[in-house]
Design a protein around this motif. Structure first.
Motif, PDB file in Angstrom:
ATOM      1  N   GLN A 207       0.824  -1.202   0.000  1.00  0.00           N
ATOM      2  CA  GLN A 207       0.000   0.000   0.000  1.00  0.00           C
ATOM      3  C   GLN A 207       0.863   1.258   0.000  1.00  0.00           C
ATOM      4  N   TYR A 208       2.035   1.160   0.583  1.00  0.00           N
ATOM      5  CA  TYR A 208       2.878   2.337   0.780  1.00  0.00           C
ATOM      6  C   TYR A 208       3.947   2.519  -0.292  1.00  0.00           C
ATOM      7  N   ALA A 209       4.394   1.426  -0.902  1.00  0.00           N
ATOM      8  CA  ALA A 209       5.458   1.526  -1.906  1.00  0.00           C
ATOM      9  C   ALA A 209       5.368   0.326  -2.843  1.00  0.00           C
ATOM     10  N   ASP A 210       5.888   0.519  -4.041  1.00  0.00           N
ATOM     11  CA  ASP A 210       5.957  -0.566  -5.022  1.00  0.00           C
ATOM     12  C   ASP A 210       7.130  -1.469  -4.645  1.00  0.00           C
ATOM     13  N   VAL A 211       6.832  -2.741  -4.359  1.00  0.00           N
ATOM     14  CA  VAL A 211       7.879  -3.655  -3.907  1.00  0.00           C
ATOM     15  C   VAL A 211       7.987  -4.844  -4.858  1.00  0.00           C
TER      16      VAL A 211
END
Length: 455
Positions: A207-211
């Motif tokens: 949700q917070y960063a593209d991983v």
């Protein structure tokens, strides 16, 4: 014990194991992130070529999870939250500009209308007082909008700091889970619950960063950011940090195993990427445009008044002060009395309106705002139009991303989620198998007893 009994006992044990797996699935029917279990069985060979076989054994209790569908869900989650994080601020900014901004547009109209009214009686004190009142109202509206944009920037940066702390906590938890999973699997233990927890944390992290997630040896996972910077590897977790620059902007960096990586925020994706996009694409741009409008208005008005004379025959003084370093005082009205407004073109002609007529024409004068030659009213309309357009585009993208995320969740659930109807059928089937194997054992025992009785 006869071979028949051994076969029956093996079947009973296998059926019991399958029932346990189904019971676990049913118990976790509504557990978020749970991946269902299935029992994999294999036939046992008999002691010789003349035997029917040796029964059945449980090869493994398998956790049903498909890596591709998980990756697909995580990517869709990232896209959705990137647009969602930005939309909250776009809606707020559009509302603020439509509210306070309407006061700015109306304020400009009232300011120039007051100048026009005074053109027939330039020496009239009440008319001059009205001009000062409208000028003050315009500065208050402009400063109010500037303050609200600044408050949005502060809120956004506080949110970014909170997200960074959350990412750091998730990375540490993932590293600990990696360690537990590797340890559990190395001694043949059940790590399915730990793996579910890990996948759930990765889903939250996405949700917070593209991983990017890749399997490591021994059951661990390696998690990196989209540009390849490592965030979690085995039991080692990286940590994000924020540096606040002089102007208030924030730089984000990643520290991993003693190495520090500066991060390009426009490539982070997720909520972090969405916050960067709206901060630099809309909020800072709106504040910059507002500052340019205040500067150009100040320059035009003060330059025009400098060519005139007031009612006392003195040279014109500046009416406005532009202060780019002040949030609440970006544009200020100077302490002038009505008679000190320099509207006359000649020092000894109190009724002259030469400079005043020039000021009225400023309404249609084009100035450079964001690289375009426009009037002040046009500049504000373009600002509001750009924000509204960006908001509409992002809303459309958010809807599309939300639909894709919903589909990705459904695809993941079609493989990994528990189906109550399927598990109900499995419980009945394995219960029948258990009863049948118990009957085999009973028959084997009866045959053995009859054999002993016959001896």
């Amino acid at each position: 014990m006869s071979l028949m009994s051994q076969i029956g006992y093996s079947g009973m044990a296998a059926a019991q194991s399958a029932l346990n797996a189904s019971a676990q699935n049913v118990a976790n029917l509504h557990t978020p992130g749970y991946s269902r279990l299935t029992t994999v069985m294999g036939s046992l060979a008999g002691p010789s070529s003349l035997s029917a076989g040796g029964g059945v054994e449980v090869l493994e209790v398998r956790r049903i999870a498909e890596d591709f569908k998980n990756q697909q869900l995580w990517r869709a989650t990232t896209e959705k939250h990137q647009h969602k994080a930005g939309q909250d601020y776009l809606d707020s900014l559009e509302g603020v500009m439509a509210g306070e901004g309407a006061s700015i547009s109306a304020g400009l109209d009232r300011f120039f209308a007051a100048l026009s009214e005074a053109s027939n009686r330039p020496a009239d004190i009440p008319q001059r007082q009205q001009i000062l009142a409208e000028t003050k109202s315009l500065t208050q509206s402009l400063n109010g909008l500037n303050s609200k944009i600044d408050n949005q920037l502060k809120t956004l940066r506080e949110q970014r700091s909170a997200i960074v702390n959350e990412v750091n906590g998730l990375a540490s938890s993932l590293a600990r889970l990696n360690e537990k999973i590797v340890e559990t699997q190395s001694r043949g233990g059940d790590s399915s619950v730990l793996q579910d927890q890990r996948d759930l944390l990765i889903g939250t992290l996405s949700q917070y960063a593209d991983v990017r997630v890749t399997e490591a040896r021994g059951g661990g996972l390696a998690v990196s950011l989209a540009n390849g910077q490592p965030l979690v590897s085995g039991n080692t977790a990286g940590q994000l940090s924020i540096t606040t620059l002089v102007g208030g902007e924030q730089e984000v960096s990643l520290s991993f195993a003693g190495t520090r990586f500066p991060l390009q925020q426009n490539n982070l994706g997720g909520a972090l990427g969405g916050l960067y996009d709206v901060e630099h694409g809309e909020l800072l741009a709106a504040r910059e445009s507002l500052g340019q409008m205040a500067r150009e208005l100040t320059t035009m008005v003060n330059t025009t008044l400098a060519t005139g004379f007031d009612l006392n025959g003195r040279a014109g003084r500046a009416l406005l002060t532009y202060n780019p370093d002040s949030v609440t005082g970006l544009l200020q009205i100077n302490d002038l009395r009505p008679e000190e407004l320099a509207f006359a073109g000649v020092a000894d002609e109190r009724g002259s309106n030469t400079a005043l007529l020039t000021m009225i024409e400023l309404k249609n004068r084009k100035v450079a705002i964001d690289g375009s030659r426009v009037t002040l009213s046009e500049a504000y309309s373009l600002m509001l139009g750009d924000i509204a357009s960006a908001s509409r585009r992002n809303k459309a993208d958010l809807k599309t991303a939300t639909d894709v995320a919903t589909q990705a969740q459904a695809q993941r659930d079609s493989v990994s989620a528990v189906s109550d109807s399927e598990e109900a059928q499995a419980v009945m089937d394995y219960n029948k198998a258990l009863q049948a194997n118990m009957k085999v054992i009973q028959v084997a025992n009866e045959l053995f007893d009859n054999l002993l009785a016959a001896l």
